[in-house]
Design a protein around this motif. Sequence first.
Motif, mmCIF file in Angstrom:
data_model
loop_
_atom_site.group_PDB
_atom_site.id
_atom_site.type_symbol
_atom_site.label_atom_id
_atom_site.label_comp_id
_atom_site.label_asym_id
_atom_site.label_seq_id
_atom_site.Cartn_x
_atom_site.Cartn_y
_atom_site.Cartn_z
ATOM 1 N N TYR A 33 -8.517 -3.397 -10.997
ATOM 2 C CA TYR A 33 -7.315 -3.463 -10.173
ATOM 3 C C TYR A 33 -7.191 -4.840 -9.528
ATOM 4 N N TYR A 35 -5.270 -6.310 -6.031
ATOM 5 C CA TYR A 35 -4.514 -6.044 -4.818
ATOM 6 C C TYR A 35 -4.122 -7.374 -4.167
ATOM 7 N N GLY A 40 -5.293 -9.612 7.565
ATOM 8 C CA GLY A 40 -5.269 -8.532 8.540
ATOM 9 C C GLY A 40 -4.271 -7.436 8.257
ATOM 10 N N MET A 41 -3.744 -7.429 7.061
ATOM 11 C CA MET A 41 -2.696 -6.452 6.732
ATOM 12 C C MET A 41 -3.193 -5.489 5.653
ATOM 13 N N GLU A 42 -2.307 -4.564 5.267
ATOM 14 C CA GLU A 42 -2.711 -3.568 4.287
ATOM 15 C C GLU A 42 -2.763 -4.151 2.885
ATOM 16 N N LEU A 43 -3.378 -3.402 1.996
ATOM 17 C CA LEU A 43 -3.508 -3.823 0.606
ATOM 18 C C LEU A 43 -2.338 -3.277 -0.211
ATOM 19 N N LEU A 101 -14.058 2.502 -5.297
ATOM 20 C CA LEU A 101 -13.705 1.171 -5.742
ATOM 21 C C LEU A 101 -14.771 0.187 -5.282
ATOM 22 N N TYR B 37 -13.014 2.461 4.170
ATOM 23 C CA TYR B 37 -13.537 1.182 3.721
ATOM 24 C C TYR B 37 -13.601 0.236 4.900
ATOM 25 N N PHE B 91 -10.149 0.503 6.712
ATOM 26 C CA PHE B 91 -9.035 1.088 5.984
ATOM 27 C C PHE B 91 -9.371 2.516 5.568
ATOM 28 N N LEU B 101 -5.431 4.995 -5.744
ATOM 29 C CA LEU B 101 -5.937 4.963 -4.377
ATOM 30 C C LEU B 101 -4.841 4.407 -3.475
ATOM 31 N N PHE B 103 -3.966 3.141 0.376
ATOM 32 C CA PHE B 103 -4.604 2.694 1.614
ATOM 33 C C PHE B 103 -3.655 2.846 2.799
ATOM 34 N N GLY B 104 -4.236 3.023 3.974
ATOM 35 C CA GLY B 104 -3.488 2.923 5.204
ATOM 36 C C GLY B 104 -3.346 1.464 5.602
ATOM 37 N N GLY B 105 -2.674 1.231 6.716
ATOM 38 C CA GLY B 105 -2.397 -0.124 7.165
ATOM 39 C C GLY B 105 -3.583 -0.837 7.794
#
Lengths: 112, 113
Positions: A33, A35, A40-43, A101, B37, B91, B101, B103-105
């Motif tokens: 994968y 990403y 500091g933010m989401e994936l 993962l 994570y 996360f 998968l 993920f949250g923020g």
Amino acid sequence: EADIYQTPRYLVIGTGKKITLECSQTMGHDKMYWYQQDPGMELHLIHYSYGVNSTEKGDLSSESTVSRIRTEHFPLTLESARPSHTSQYLCASRPPGFGELFFGEGSRLTVL
Amino acid sequence: AQTVTQSQPEMSVQEAETVTLSCTYDTSENNYYLFWYKQPPSRQMILVIRQEAYKQQNATENRFSVNFQKAAKSFSLKISDSQLGDTAMYFCAIRAVGNMLTFGGGTRLMVKP
């Protein structure tokens, strides 16, 4: 630590350059994968592969492309980098089933 | 579709204290896994703990434990005896059968000496 490696760790380039981010894993995982993550933010999933010659786009639209010619190698390419591509790119792989993962250390790209 | 919500963007805790990070999720599937994570500053993202939805017993890994409330779709992470090395982004994530998968923020945790 997981056996998944990304190079380069940091890259600063000018607009219009072509770049390839390398990702290799030695665990024999079929699933890999990419990403994208701003600091500091989401994936956000941008690409994935379920095996050799298999690639799919993820949830987040990306101008990058990927290839999967060998099981262990999953490079990401930007043909013409732009400042909007500035971000961190994380590569990951996982074993079959509900395995976790495993992530690489990331490639932080800055496009000037 | 599946979603993950982490309502605490940032948290802090004193060294040796206990802290709980919240996570709620939504999925229409009955068979799924939940994960926490950890992403330390400039370091690799690693798995902290995971929970199989079909297991009622809460998962525990040393100082890390979860409170899994399936009916409420809640999956909080408790860190006991916090250490400076626990400072990181955390996360929460979910993966149901046949799904990616999600993920949250993230929650940024700072452990203060």
